[in-house]
Scaffold this active site. Structure first.
Site, PDB file in Angstrom:
ATOM      1  N   HIS A  99       0.840  -1.194   0.000  1.00  0.00           N
ATOM      2  CA  HIS A  99       0.000   0.000   0.000  1.00  0.00           C
ATOM      3  C   HIS A  99       0.877   1.246   0.000  1.00  0.00           C
ATOM      4  CE1 HIS A  99       0.563   1.225   4.309  1.00  0.00           C
ATOM      5  NE2 HIS A  99       0.887  -0.051   4.435  1.00  0.00           N
ATOM      6  N   HIS A 101       0.919   5.763  -1.590  1.00  0.00           N
ATOM      7  CA  HIS A 101       0.353   6.815  -2.436  1.00  0.00           C
ATOM      8  C   HIS A 101       1.077   6.842  -3.782  1.00  0.00           C
ATOM      9  CE1 HIS A 101      -2.063   8.060   0.851  1.00  0.00           C
ATOM     10  NE2 HIS A 101      -1.082   8.601   1.551  1.00  0.00           N
TER      11      HIS A 101
END
Length: 315
Positions: A99, A101
């Protein structure tokens, strides 16, 4: 942080290779799975990721945070190659849940045969921008002592919009589309119709499931039903766990109708909202074919297909 991360990686690799050399590691098909959650900022991504961290030991998979310099969602070409190689060949980390951005990255461009499973969550674009605006100024209840970039700026979102400030400009809405569009230059050209269509295409064809912040529990329920290897127990944990609603932006003041109306006049909002509505419709379509409601509660449908007329007949 980097030193700690390297130490943790070495410890895990040593545990996995204690019984033999790395090249001899073979994985069952069920374990040869990687999920990538390329999380959009301020979409309840921390709440969802905490569930993955809480379940990883019990469900036996690894969780890895992709930490890019200055949270840059676009990787250099050489880093793209490194990342694809890590994700596909790093057997010690499989099954894995990555995970971070980062914008969507097409693994097929690198000659990969087995691509990762992409998932994501998006949010009403104005609500997401308002949340991010106040987050930069006041932080949240997840790391309350951390000094934020705009700390000390007391200007409300309404005042920012009225003054034509840069932090609340319509261009700041342009984020969810490029995150789904990917690493092409056109994805990051604000207001690009091509980027919007590419984001829609990827959402339908490259993402396993995309939920919305406003219906996060249903998103988690569908993931648990479809991918129990990772998400077994996730729904109950979200409903009862202390970390589920952990991260809330502090000092957030809802914008007025006039502020919202002003932002909605921009073509950028119209495009980001079109993408959000498109994602919401797709999510509700998937949910409608996966669950039923009884006494105000949703429940997952049992298997609704079977095999018959199997030939040749066995003796």
């Amino acid at each position: 942080e980097r030193a700690i991360a390297r130490h943790e990686v070495r410890e895990i690799e040593q545990r996995h290779t204690a019984d033999g050399p790395r090249q001899d590691v073979t994985l069952d098909e069920e374990d040869d799975v990687v999920i990538i959650y390329n999380r959009v900022p301020k979409t309840a991504s921390t709440s969802f990721t905490n569930i993955a961290y809480d379940l990883c030991a019990k469900n036996k998979y690894h969780v890895l945070h992709i930490n890019t310099t200055k949270n840059n969602p676009v990787m250099s070409l050489q880093d793209q190659v490194r990342f694809v190689k890590n994700v596909t060949s790093w057997k010690e980390m499989k099954p894995g849940f990555y995970h971070g951005h980062i914008s969507y990255l097409d693994f097929a461009k690198f000659g990969v045969k087995k691509k990762p499973i992409y998932i994501n969550v998006i949010r009403d674009p104005i609500e997401r921008l308002v949340s991010y605006y106040y987050f930069l100024r006041f932080g949240d209840d997840y790391r309350p002592g951390l000094r934020r970039r705009k700390q000390g700026d007391k200007k409300t979102f309404d005042e920012c919009v009225a003054a034509g400030g840069s932090d609340c400009a319509p261009e700041k809405l342009w984020l969810q589309i490029p995150f789904f569009c990917g690493h092409s230059s056109e994805c990051w050209n604000v207001g690009s119709r091509w980027a919007l269509e590419e984001a829609k295409y990827n959402l339908i064809n490259e993402y396993f499931l995309v939920g919305v912040t406003e219906e996060l529990e249903d998103f988690i329920m569908l993931l648990e039903a479809a991918l129990p290897r990772f998400f077994r127990g996730a729904t109950e944990l979200y409903r009862t766990g202390k970390k589920s609603h952990l991260r809330k932006t502090t000092e957030k003041k809802l914008p007025t109708k006039e502020t919202i109306a002003k932002l909605q006049q921009s073509e950028i909002w119209k495009m980001e909202n079109e993408f959000y509505e498109f994602a919401l419709e797709q999510f509700q379509f998937v949910r409608a074919h996966a669950v039923r409601e009884k006494d105000g509660e949703l429940y997952i449908l049992a298997q609704n297909f079977f095999y018959e007329k199997i030939y040749p007949k066995s003796n």
